[in-house]
Design an enzyme around this catalytic site. Structure first.
Site, mmCIF file in Angstrom:
data_model
loop_
_atom_site.group_PDB
_atom_site.id
_atom_site.type_symbol
_atom_site.label_atom_id
_atom_site.label_comp_id
_atom_site.label_asym_id
_atom_site.label_seq_id
_atom_site.Cartn_x
_atom_site.Cartn_y
_atom_site.Cartn_z
ATOM 1 N N HIS A 148 13.099 2.670 3.560
ATOM 2 C CA HIS A 148 12.448 1.481 3.006
ATOM 3 C C HIS A 148 12.456 0.289 3.957
ATOM 4 O O HIS A 148 12.225 -0.830 3.532
ATOM 5 C CB HIS A 148 13.126 1.068 1.695
ATOM 6 N N GLU A 191 -0.617 7.311 -3.456
ATOM 7 C CA GLU A 191 -1.078 6.463 -2.357
ATOM 8 C C GLU A 191 -2.300 7.020 -1.641
ATOM 9 O O GLU A 191 -3.258 6.299 -1.389
ATOM 10 C CB GLU A 191 0.058 6.236 -1.336
#
Ligand SMILES: Cc1ncc(C[n+]2csc(CCOP(=O)(O)OP(=O)(O)O)c2C)c(N)n1
Ligand SMILES: [Mg+2]
Lengths: 331, 327
Positions: free
Chosen positions: B129, B60
């Protein structure tokens, strides 16, 4: 080898390399003086001792290539073709600075010479350089991008993520580790699991080499190979250029005494890149005392002019505070 | 008008913008061969090839930085995060690089790029998450932040984001991808920085954005049956926020509830309340209340997960409270 031979014999080239290195040195000596007087503030990292790296590498780039570097960016900015005036004015925090006084020492930018900063987060600009390499390939160009970093950045995740992508996608990026042996006060042996940083290139399917960073010709030779590789088939390169900084990490750090000894510093100073080139030119009689004196005088005038210019330039007006946060979208 | 999903609306936006401008490319994990973790990029690899639909390693920080670098030299990257939870690894590039490049270069380097992906909680994905990042991102000058709540808004805002010369954060919703709505086939854009009055009413304002827009519209419909008329202000853009739309609504209703998906402390609602107290002080008939996630990491077990999330019942309770109606 051909490149080296040519460099050895080309006295005009040698003179220009010498000029480039002395200009950086004298400029930064002036920066130190201005800092002591309070004309420059904040963090300020000098490049003194490492000039053969910027001069050697940038003397081979084309105008349409790209450059990204760290906060230790004054020397590279000037060698890349930014005017000493605009760099000094930036250091002084003035409106005529290359970044309009908003960046300071660590954030030199000039889009006219494809100088894409001056970045203050260790490792942060390495992915960006990788993205510039991606853009070159996206457009089918034959430019390359050079990305300087200190040896301490090699232990940072951004370095590894970037080299993996550049190796995987074959991007025309030349990653240059300026191994000056210290990240602030931490010797590389105390921070890195390997002392041969260039070998990390092997892990990422990337050509790599260790280079003597005090010898401007050695730097040029390695750089030329890297450039050829990038232009030919978008191949990346990792160069570890061994050098040494003669000053403290930043203006607030003594040159020696805490994490390194005076003896060590003196030993490295014997391989001052400027003196090495001077000696070579004096030996082959391509540099007379008069030549050198003329060069020094010309450079002193340029540096003084940059100071005078910066000192006369106004501070950014208060309206500038809110400018450059967003651009008006035109497309 | 065709009725399509939020997912397909985003897909249309990407496809149209990639046709319109060959500097636009999409990059991220699983965007190509896999068609996107949530299938937003379905068919794009086939149509545009692998230089423009780029599957990345799980890196990322690295690929966000590739986007920044490519934008510096004039490309217009759309960087997809599989979810915003993972974008935390890339915050240095978003905050220290994309948001500040223009400023610290004295205006020389605009950042025409988009960071997008699903934000906030889905179902039972638990703590790592299930997070809403609006307030983290909207805090940063130099970024724009949009949070479309409907398919129509998703297409129009993503297209505007791609055409914008500044870095734009697009917060989508995993739970929104399957929702359907009317979306024109043709080209249109929704201006960044303008709110949308999703429902009209004069008793109480609900100010919200993103996934919570659906909750607010349900609240509107349910309360309508009780004769309570709620104004639903969908911010659409969180930064820059349409303060005029907020104050216009509150001056009309004299009461407000701010509904957001994220946590309370330093949340978006705190900012909205500040605008209201500053600009509508004399118009208020009750303190402004906030509805938000419980101040805990998201749990896994169904009942306590439900208890943690803002929902229709909690919002109705808040509206009734600001209207001084006994529950
Ligand atoms: C991510 C990050 N961590 C820490 C710092 C503080 N810092 C600035 S320079 C530096 C040392 C870097 O050393 P090196 O990469 O070898 O470059 P050099 O200064 O020697 O040129 C540190 C720790 C920073 N700027 N960014
Ligand atoms: Mg170092």
């Amino acid at each position: 080898m051909a490149a080296k031979k040519k460099a050895d014999t080309d006295s005009a080239l040698n003179a220009s390399l010498l000029h480039s290195m002395i200009l950086q040195r004298r400029f930064e000596e002036k920066v130190a003086e201005a800092y002591a007087l309070g004309k420059i503030g904040g963090f300020c990292h000098l490049y003194i001792g490492q000039e053969a790296v910027s001069t050697g590498t940038l003397s081979l780039l084309r105008d349409d290539d790209y450059v990204l570097t760290t906060y230790r960016d004054h020397g590279q900015a000037i060698v890349r073709g930014m005017s000493p005036r605009s760099v000094m004015a930036e250091l002084f925090g003035r409106i005529d600075g290359c970044s309009r006084g908003k960046g300071g020492s660590m954030h030199m930018f000039d889009r006219h010479v494809n100088f894409l900063g001056g970045h203050g987060i260790v490792g942060g600009h390495i992915p960006m350089a990788t993205g510039v390499g991606f853009a070159i390939k996206y457009r089918g160009g034959d430019q390359c991008v050079i990305c300087y970093m200190g040896e301490a950045a090699v232990n940072n995740g951004a370095f590894h993520e970037s080299l993996n992508m550049a190796g995987l996608w074959r991007l025309p990026v030349i990653y240059v580790i300026e191994n000056n042996r210290y990240g602030m006060g931490t010797a590389m042996e105390r921070a890195s699991s390997t002392k041969e940083m260039y070998k990390r290139g092997d892990t990422y399917s990337m050509a790599n080499a260790e280079v003597d960073g005090q010898d401007v010709f050695a730097v040029r030779e390695a750089m030329q190979e890297a450039i050829d590789r990038a232009r030919k088939d978008y191949s990346p390169t990792l160069l570890e250029i061994r050098t040494y900084r003669f000053m403290g990490h930043s203006m607030s750090d003594a040159a020696s005494g805490t994490y390194r000894t005076k003896e060590e510093l003196d030993t490295y100073r014997k391989r001052d890149p400027i003196n090495l080139l001077k000696a070579k030119m004096q030996t082959d009689k391509s540099l007379s005392d008069a030549d050198l004196a003329a060069m020094e005088a010309e450079i002193a005038a340029v540096v003084q002019d940059s100071w005078d210019f910066a000192d006369a330039s106004p501070e950014p007006p208060l309206e500038a505070l809110y400018e450059d946060v967003y651009v008006e979208t035109t497309t | 008008m065709p009725l399509i999903t939020y997912r397909d609306a985003l897909n249309q936006a990407l496809r149209e913008e990639m046709h319109r401008d060959d500097r636009v490319f999409l990059m991220g994990e699983e965007v190509g061969v896999y068609n996107g973790a949530y299938k937003v990029s379905k068919g794009l690899l086939e149509e545009f090839g692998e230089m423009r639909v780029v599957d990345t390693p799980i890196t990322e920080l690295g690929f966000a930085g590739v986007g920044v670098g490519a934008a510096m030299v004039g490309l217009r990257p759309v960087v997809e995060f599989m979810t915003w939870n993972f974008a935390l690894l890339a915050l240095d590039q978003i905050v220290n690089a994309a948001a500040k490049m223009l400023y610290m270069s004295g205006g020389q380097f605009p950042m025409p790029l988009v960071f997008r992906g699903p934000n906030g909680a889905a179902l039972q994905l638990s703590a790592q998450h299930s997070q809403a990042w609006e307030s983290w991102l909207a805090h940063i000058p130099g970024l724009k932040v949009v949070a479309p709540g409907t398919p129509y808004d998703a297409k129009g805002l993503l297209k505007s984001a791609i055409r914008d010369d500044n870095p734009v954060i697009v917060l989508e919703g995993e739970m929104l991808y399957n929702t359907k709505g009317e979306v024109p086939d043709e080209d249109y854009v929704i201006p960044i920085g303008k709110a949308d009055l999703k429902r009209e009413g004069d008793h109480c304002s609900i100010i919200t954005s993103g996934k919570m827009v659906l909750v607010a519209m349900q609240v509107h419909d349910q309360l309508a049956k009780e004769g309570i008329r709620v104004d639903v202000v969908d911010l659409r853009t969180i930064r820059p926020m349409d303060v005029d739309a907020i104050t216009a609504s509150v001056r009309k209703t004299n009461r407000a509830v701010v509904l957001e998906e994220g946590w309370e402390v330093c949340g978006i609602g705190a900012q909205v309340v500040d605008y209201i107290q500053r600009d509508c002080f004399d118009h208020l008939d009750a303190p402004v209340l906030r509805v938000h996630q419980a101040d805990v990491p998201m749990p896994y077990a169904k009942a306590i997960e439900k208890a943690a999330k803002p929902d229709v019942a909690k919002t109705i309770a808040a509206v009734k409270k600001v209207m001084y109606i006994e529950a």
